[in-house]
Design an enzyme around this catalytic site. Structure first.
Site, PDB file in Angstrom:
ATOM      1  N   ASN A  75       0.872  -1.167   0.000  1.00 45.01           N
ATOM      2  CA  ASN A  75       0.000   0.000   0.000  1.00 45.01           C
ATOM      3  C   ASN A  75       0.912   1.220   0.000  1.00 45.01           C
ATOM      4  O   ASN A  75       1.473   1.592   1.033  1.00 45.01           O
ATOM      5  CB  ASN A  75      -0.887  -0.039   1.253  1.00 45.01           C
ATOM      6  CG  ASN A  75      -1.876   1.108   1.291  1.00 45.01           C
ATOM      7  OD1 ASN A  75      -1.806   2.032   0.471  1.00 45.01           O
ATOM      8  ND2 ASN A  75      -2.786   1.059   2.246  1.00 45.01           N
ATOM      9  N   ARG A 119      -2.382  -2.163  -3.545  1.00 45.27           N
ATOM     10  CA  ARG A 119      -3.619  -1.429  -3.287  1.00 45.27           C
ATOM     11  C   ARG A 119      -3.586  -0.159  -4.137  1.00 45.27           C
ATOM     12  O   ARG A 119      -2.659   0.648  -4.019  1.00 45.27           O
ATOM     13  CB  ARG A 119      -3.715  -1.045  -1.816  1.00 45.27           C
ATOM     14  CG  ARG A 119      -4.984  -0.288  -1.566  1.00 45.27           C
ATOM     15  CD  ARG A 119      -5.014   0.366  -0.235  1.00 45.27           C
ATOM     16  NE  ARG A 119      -6.291   1.049  -0.095  1.00 45.27           N
ATOM     17  CZ  ARG A 119      -6.577   1.903   0.850  1.00 45.27           C
ATOM     18  NH1 ARG A 119      -5.688   2.164   1.769  1.00 45.27           N
ATOM     19  NH2 ARG A 119      -7.738   2.478   0.903  1.00 45.27           N
ATOM     20  N   HIS A 164     -12.859   2.687  -0.375  1.00 42.28           N
ATOM     21  CA  HIS A 164     -12.931   1.593   0.614  1.00 42.28           C
ATOM     22  C   HIS A 164     -13.631   0.362   0.030  1.00 42.28           C
ATOM     23  O   HIS A 164     -14.164  -0.457   0.769  1.00 42.28           O
ATOM     24  CB  HIS A 164     -13.717   1.998   1.883  1.00 42.28           C
ATOM     25  CG  HIS A 164     -13.109   3.072   2.700  1.00 42.28           C
ATOM     26  ND1 HIS A 164     -13.861   4.063   3.299  1.00 42.28           N
ATOM     27  CD2 HIS A 164     -11.832   3.308   3.065  1.00 42.28           C
ATOM     28  CE1 HIS A 164     -13.077   4.868   3.979  1.00 42.28           C
ATOM     29  NE2 HIS A 164     -11.826   4.440   3.859  1.00 42.28           N
ATOM     30  N   ARG A 191     -12.334  15.094   7.899  1.00 41.09           N
ATOM     31  CA  ARG A 191     -13.028  15.527   6.673  1.00 41.09           C
ATOM     32  C   ARG A 191     -14.476  15.868   6.974  1.00 41.09           C
ATOM     33  O   ARG A 191     -15.132  15.190   7.769  1.00 41.09           O
ATOM     34  CB  ARG A 191     -13.002  14.435   5.601  1.00 41.09           C
ATOM     35  CG  ARG A 191     -11.635  14.157   5.050  1.00 41.09           C
ATOM     36  CD  ARG A 191     -11.711  13.159   3.898  1.00 41.09           C
ATOM     37  NE  ARG A 191     -10.458  12.449   3.772  1.00 41.09           N
ATOM     38  CZ  ARG A 191     -10.338  11.130   3.674  1.00 41.09           C
ATOM     39  NH1 ARG A 191     -11.416  10.362   3.654  1.00 41.09           N
ATOM     40  NH2 ARG A 191      -9.150  10.577   3.574  1.00 41.09           N
ATOM     41  N   GLU A 223      -8.231  -5.487   4.696  1.00 40.08           N
ATOM     42  CA  GLU A 223      -8.025  -5.125   3.292  1.00 40.08           C
ATOM     43  C   GLU A 223      -6.814  -5.841   2.701  1.00 40.08           C
ATOM     44  O   GLU A 223      -6.815  -6.213   1.533  1.00 40.08           O
ATOM     45  CB  GLU A 223      -7.900  -3.608   3.157  1.00 40.08           C
ATOM     46  CG  GLU A 223      -9.232  -2.926   3.460  1.00 40.08           C
ATOM     47  CD  GLU A 223      -9.171  -1.409   3.505  1.00 40.08           C
ATOM     48  OE1 GLU A 223      -9.388  -0.790   2.468  1.00 40.08           O
ATOM     49  OE2 GLU A 223      -8.896  -0.852   4.591  1.00 40.08           O
TER      50      GLU A 223
END
Ligand code: ADP
Length: 400
Positions: free
Chosen positions: A10, A94, A183, A244, A388
């Protein structure tokens, strides 16, 4: 299942996370993190399974050097976990944004690299960094097959009415402005796993998956396909997150530019980095552990932030229940979803209208797979820890 070791990467602009996973046992053989790549003070952290953690401060001028160091750790005669690079059968990357070009994972070749490059505009911070990771791996392991697993791919099944914005249609045609969602690997993994836990067919169920981490998103998955999700063209839309804002009236941006004498870019930076529960709590914290503690002490800033966060999740669950004409399973996952029983209870308290009731004892567990609804509850509610990296390793092996 093939028995190979898959290196899952990643790659961010200045960091690189990795895990080596055996495809048969699905065990993590080793994992680690390179930080401050291209910045002074770079460091690699490496942990072989069952072993101690090694931290080495060493220069990493670029990602190629970082991956070289990762491979060196993995093959180190003393703390390594494989004898040579031949024991790494594949690499799974990823990747953040696959635009409309990728509705599933793919083996990486020159053509795929070009197609990912064409999506750079859509994720200018992430995609170029992902590509650097791909190129560095290719340089160091030219004969090892590599797969790309996109954050956006799972959401490509959304119908047009879910992915279009109410703006001139040519913005979609000419500039690819639409909802993509992120996601995806997590939403897919968690919903599939929930079906397994319940012993039901994946394609027969309507799921709402709440991925509540520092970045948070929610998705509606009906008959095995994603039909809506809360993040949009970028990960800024949707739920209120750690820092956010999630959904706001777009006119707020110009209004604030004028009031605060700031550029659009500066305001967007505030919406990405200084908003969410951090902003709502008056700058107190983006971390739900701090917020929950302060909430329990009656701190009004924390109460305000948590209540607003919860309310937004509840509104999305209502919307997605309507979109799917019902819901069978609600899943909580990621840092907050897996560990914060208070947030789960608070969300579910709003959902009595769906016939949902929660088993307090089951809900008190943390970080494990558990059905938290009571047997009488008309909707099953589960906590399913996301993974993940494992999902990327599985997808990679499936493509070989
Ligand atoms: P990211 O989007 O960065 O991957 P995470 O999924 O790690 O985010 O979620 C971060 C959030 O999860 C934080 O608000 C934190 O409070 C919460 N969290 C993570 N681990 C725990 C834990 N063990 N106990 C309670 N809360 C946790």
């Amino acid at each position: 299942m093939k028995d190979i070791n898959v290196l899952v990467i990643n790659c961010g602009s200045s960091s690189l996370k990795f895990q080596l996973i055996n495809s048969q046992s699905e065990d993590v053989i080793a994992k680690g993190l390179c930080e401050r790549i291209g910045i002074e003070g770079s460091q690699i952290t490496y942990t072989p399974a069952g072993g101690e953690k090694y931290e080495t401060v060493t220069p990493m001028p670029d990602h190629t050097r970082a991956i070289e160091l990762v491979l060196k750790e993995l093959t180190d005669p003393e703390r390594g976990v494989v004898k040579s690079l031949d024991e790494i059968g594949a690499v799974g990357h990823r990747l953040v944004h696959g635009g409309e070009k990728f509705a599933s994972s793919t083996l990486i070749n020159d053509e795929v690299i070009k197609a990912i490059e064409e999506c750079n505009d859509l994720a200018p911070l992430h995609n170029p960094a992902n590509l650097i990771g791909i190129r560095a791996c290719r340089e160091l392991m030219p004969d090892t097959p590599m797969a790309g697993v996109f954050d956006t791919a799972f959401h490509q099944t959304m119908p047009q009415e879910a992915y279009l914005y109410g703006v001139p249609y040519r913005f979609y045609e000419e500039h690819k402005v639409r909802r993509y969602g992120f996601h995806g690997t997590s939403h897919s993994f968690v919903s599939r796993r929930a079906a397994e836990i319940l012993g039901r067919e994946y394609e027969d169920l309507k799921f709402i998956v709440c991925h509540l981490g520092n970045g948070a998103s929610i998705s509606a998955v009906k008959n095995g396909k994603c039909v809506d999700t809360s993040m949009g063209l970028t990960p800024l839309e949707g739920l209120i997150m750690g820092t956010r804002s999630g959904d706001i009236d777009p006119a707020i941006i110009e209004y604030l530019c004028n009031k605060e004498d700031k550029s659009v870019h500066e305001i967007l930076n505030v919406l990405n980095k200084e908003s969410g529960v951090l902003g709502l709590s008056g700058g107190f914290s983006s971390d739900f552990r701090d917020l929950e503690k302060a909430y329990r002490e009656g701190d009004q800033a924390a109460v305000r932030a948590m209540k607003t966060f919860i309310y937004r999740v509840v509104k999305y669950i209502g919307a997605y229940t309507a979109a799917m004409n019902g819901v069978d399973v609600i899943c909580f996952t990621a840092g907050i979803g897996e560990n914060n029983a208070f947030i789960r209870t608070s969300v579910c308290e709003y959902l009595a209208y769906l016939g949902i009731s929660i088993d307090g004892e089951a809900n008190a567990k943390r970080g494990e797979e558990v059905v938290i609804s009571t047997p009488e509850s008309s909707v099953k509610v589960l906590v399913v820890p996301t993974n993940e990296e494992l999902a990327i390793a599985r997808e990679t092996v499936a493509l070989l």
